[in-house]
Design a protein around this motif. Structure first.
Motif, PDB file in Angstrom:
ATOM      1  N   CYS A 160       0.796  -1.230   0.000  1.00 53.13           N
ATOM      2  CA  CYS A 160       0.000   0.000   0.000  1.00 53.13           C
ATOM      3  C   CYS A 160       0.830   1.283   0.000  1.00 53.13           C
ATOM      4  O   CYS A 160       1.347   1.681  -1.040  1.00 53.13           O
ATOM      5  CB  CYS A 160      -0.976  -0.028   1.176  1.00 53.13           C
ATOM      6  SG  CYS A 160      -2.394   1.096   0.985  1.00 53.13           S
ATOM      7  N   PHE A 186      -6.073   1.218  -0.615  1.00 53.23           N
ATOM      8  CA  PHE A 186      -6.038   2.632  -0.972  1.00 53.23           C
ATOM      9  C   PHE A 186      -7.423   3.235  -0.829  1.00 53.23           C
ATOM     10  O   PHE A 186      -8.418   2.676  -1.301  1.00 53.23           O
ATOM     11  CB  PHE A 186      -5.559   2.794  -2.421  1.00 53.23           C
ATOM     12  CG  PHE A 186      -4.217   3.464  -2.564  1.00 53.23           C
ATOM     13  CD1 PHE A 186      -3.061   2.848  -2.103  1.00 53.23           C
ATOM     14  CD2 PHE A 186      -4.108   4.699  -3.182  1.00 53.23           C
ATOM     15  CE1 PHE A 186      -1.822   3.456  -2.255  1.00 53.23           C
ATOM     16  CE2 PHE A 186      -2.875   5.316  -3.346  1.00 53.23           C
ATOM     17  CZ  PHE A 186      -1.726   4.705  -2.876  1.00 53.23           C
ATOM     18  N   GLY A 191      -6.835   7.145  -3.960  1.00 62.48           N
ATOM     19  CA  GLY A 191      -6.763   6.249  -5.108  1.00 62.48           C
ATOM     20  C   GLY A 191      -7.140   6.940  -6.399  1.00 62.48           C
ATOM     21  O   GLY A 191      -6.466   6.795  -7.422  1.00 62.48           O
ATOM     22  N   TRP A 195      -3.462   6.474  -7.598  1.00 65.76           N
ATOM     23  CA  TRP A 195      -3.238   5.023  -7.664  1.00 65.76           C
ATOM     24  C   TRP A 195      -2.634   4.576  -8.992  1.00 65.76           C
ATOM     25  O   TRP A 195      -1.535   4.019  -9.032  1.00 65.76           O
ATOM     26  CB  TRP A 195      -4.572   4.323  -7.395  1.00 65.76           C
ATOM     27  CG  TRP A 195      -4.646   2.843  -7.577  1.00 65.76           C
ATOM     28  CD1 TRP A 195      -5.316   2.179  -8.570  1.00 65.76           C
ATOM     29  CD2 TRP A 195      -4.103   1.820  -6.723  1.00 65.76           C
ATOM     30  NE1 TRP A 195      -5.221   0.813  -8.398  1.00 65.76           N
ATOM     31  CE2 TRP A 195      -4.485   0.566  -7.276  1.00 65.76           C
ATOM     32  CE3 TRP A 195      -3.343   1.827  -5.567  1.00 65.76           C
ATOM     33  CZ2 TRP A 195      -4.130  -0.657  -6.713  1.00 65.76           C
ATOM     34  CZ3 TRP A 195      -2.976   0.610  -4.987  1.00 65.76           C
ATOM     35  CH2 TRP A 195      -3.367  -0.611  -5.560  1.00 65.76           C
ATOM     36  N   GLN A 196      -3.324   4.820 -10.091  1.00 62.06           N
ATOM     37  CA  GLN A 196      -2.863   4.309 -11.379  1.00 62.06           C
ATOM     38  C   GLN A 196      -1.542   4.937 -11.831  1.00 62.06           C
ATOM     39  O   GLN A 196      -0.634   4.203 -12.251  1.00 62.06           O
ATOM     40  CB  GLN A 196      -3.929   4.505 -12.451  1.00 62.06           C
ATOM     41  CG  GLN A 196      -3.538   3.918 -13.808  1.00 62.06           C
ATOM     42  CD  GLN A 196      -4.694   3.904 -14.792  1.00 62.06           C
ATOM     43  OE1 GLN A 196      -5.784   3.447 -14.483  1.00 62.06           O
ATOM     44  NE2 GLN A 196      -4.445   4.398 -15.990  1.00 62.06           N
ATOM     45  N   ASN A 214      -6.173  -4.373  -4.773  1.00 67.47           N
ATOM     46  CA  ASN A 214      -6.710  -3.371  -3.858  1.00 67.47           C
ATOM     47  C   ASN A 214      -8.040  -3.834  -3.283  1.00 67.47           C
ATOM     48  O   ASN A 214      -8.750  -4.651  -3.886  1.00 67.47           O
ATOM     49  CB  ASN A 214      -6.918  -2.047  -4.603  1.00 67.47           C
ATOM     50  CG  ASN A 214      -7.005  -0.848  -3.674  1.00 67.47           C
ATOM     51  OD1 ASN A 214      -6.600  -0.909  -2.516  1.00 67.47           O
ATOM     52  ND2 ASN A 214      -7.523   0.256  -4.187  1.00 67.47           N
ATOM     53  N   TYR A 226     -10.704   2.261  -3.061  1.00 62.61           N
ATOM     54  CA  TYR A 226     -10.781   2.672  -4.454  1.00 62.61           C
ATOM     55  C   TYR A 226     -10.900   1.528  -5.451  1.00 62.61           C
ATOM     56  O   TYR A 226     -11.389   1.710  -6.575  1.00 62.61           O
ATOM     57  CB  TYR A 226      -9.540   3.508  -4.787  1.00 62.61           C
ATOM     58  CG  TYR A 226      -9.512   4.050  -6.191  1.00 62.61           C
ATOM     59  CD1 TYR A 226     -10.500   4.925  -6.652  1.00 62.61           C
ATOM     60  CD2 TYR A 226      -8.493   3.697  -7.067  1.00 62.61           C
ATOM     61  CE1 TYR A 226     -10.471   5.441  -7.934  1.00 62.61           C
ATOM     62  CE2 TYR A 226      -8.452   4.203  -8.369  1.00 62.61           C
ATOM     63  CZ  TYR A 226      -9.444   5.069  -8.793  1.00 62.61           C
ATOM     64  OH  TYR A 226      -9.411   5.565 -10.068  1.00 62.61           O
TER      65      TYR A 226
END
Length: 278
Positions: A160, A186, A191, A195-196, A214, A226
Motif C-alpha cells: 500500500c 487505498f 486512489g 493510484w494508477q 486493492n 478505491y
C-alpha cells in the motif's frame, strides 16, 4: 502453458471466516493452474480496528488463519500471497502488518513487514489515518523465488503506502525482482488521485510487471476503498483492470517481454546517479 499472475479484489469486513469464504469462492471461479501467482489485497482476512487486529494477530508461521491460508494454497496448487495479516511483535500493544507468501505445498516461504506506515490526513469521512498507533514498521526488503515450469523468477514485496516511495522499488529491482506485488487498501480519495499513475511509474522505471490487488468498495465504518486492481506490463501497459467490487484480474507472465524491454532500454546500466552515490 505460461503461468499467470493474478490479483484478487475484495471488500473485506471484520469477520475473518466470511472473508476467507469469499477468497475461496473467488479462487474456485479463477480455477488457477499449477504454480500460478495469486495476490490478495491488504487487510484481506480482516478489515477492522486496532482492537480487532490485536485480537486476531498470530505468531509468524503459527496460527489458525495462517493454517487456513496454507490450506487454500494447497487446495488450488498456487502461490498464494496474503497481502497483509496482523503478526505479533515484541511490543504488546503493537503488531506488524505482514505479507505472507505460501507455496503450492502450503509452506510459508517468505514474509514482509510493511515498512512505511500510513499516517496522513485524507478529506474523507474518516479524515485521519494513523497506522503507527497499531503497527510497528518493518526494516527489511523482501523478495521470494516464484518457481514455475518455465523457470524461477524473483518477486519483490511491498504494501500500500510503500507505493509512494520509489527508492524501495528501485532496491527491489536491484535485488533481482522481475515482478513487484502491491497489495493495498487505498482510499477512494487518494486512489482516484494517484493510484494508477504511481503503479504505472513503478512498472516503467523498474521495467517489472506490477501486480496490484486493492480493496474495492464500501466497508463497515463507512471506509471507502478505491479498487481498480490491475496488472501492468514492464512497459507500463495496463493488461487488465477491475474497477470495483470483489473479483479478480489475471494476465500471462512472459519473461521474454521483460528481457526485451530491459535490453532495448538498459536504464540500470545508464543510471549515473546510482554510480555517483556508490
Amino acid at each position: 502453458m505460461s503461468c499467470k499472475i493474478v490479483a484478487l479484489q475484495l471488500v473485506s469486513e471484520s469477520d475473518p471466516i466470511s472473508n476467507l469464504q469469499v477468497i475461496d469462492q473467488l479462487l474456485s471461479q479463477l480455477n488457477p493452474q499449477s504454480n500460478d501467482l495469486v495476490l490478495l489485497p491488504e487487510n484481506a482476512i480482516c478489515f477492522a480496528d486496532k482492537h480487532q487486529y490485536l485480537k486476531l494477530s498470530e505468531d509468524l508461521g503459527d496460527g489458525t488463519y495462517q493454517t487456513q491460508l496454507a490450506q487454500l494454497a494447497i487446495k488450488y496448487q498456487c502461490y498464494l500471497v496474503c497481502g497483509s495479516f496482523p503478526v505479533k511483535s515484541e511490543q504488546k500493544d503493537k503488531i506488524f502488518t505482514t505479507t505472507l507468501v505460501f507455496s503450492p505445498a502450503g509452506l510459508l516461504i517468505s514474509h514482509y513487514h510493511k515498512i512505511h506506515l500510513f499516517d496522513a490526513l485524507v478529506s474523507d469521512e474518516q479524515g485521519a489515518y494513523k497506522e503507527s498507533d497499531t503497527f510497528t514498521p518493518g526494516k527489511k526488503l523482501q523478495t521470494f523465488d516464484w518457481v514455475t515450469d518455465d523457470g524461477c523468477f524473483k518477486v519483490g514485496l511491498a504494501i500500500c503506502y510503500d507505493l509512494r516511495f520509489p527508492s524501495l522499488f528501485q532496491a527491489l529491482r536491484e535485488a533481482g525482482s522481475e515482478i513487484l506485488l502491491l497489495p493495498a487498501a487505498f482510499t477512494q480519495i487518494t486512489g482516484k488521485a494517484h493510484w494508477q499513475p504511481l503503479l504505472q511509474a513503478r512498472a516503467i522505471e523498474n521495467q517489472c510487471y506490477v501486480v496490484a490487488a486493492n480493496q474495492g468498495g464500501i466497508h463497515a465504518g463507512k471506509r471507502h476503498t478505491y479498487g481498480h486492481s490491475m496488472i501492468i506490463s514492464p512497459w507500463g501497459d495496463i493488461l487488465e483492470k477491475l474497477e470495483m467490487n470483489p473479483g479478480f484480474v489475471s494476465a500471462p507472465f512472459s519473461h521474454r517481454v521483460i528481457k526485451e524491454v530491459r535490453s532495448s532500454m538498459p536504464i540500470t546500466a545508464h543510471n549515473r546517479f546510482i554510480s555517483v552515490l556508490k
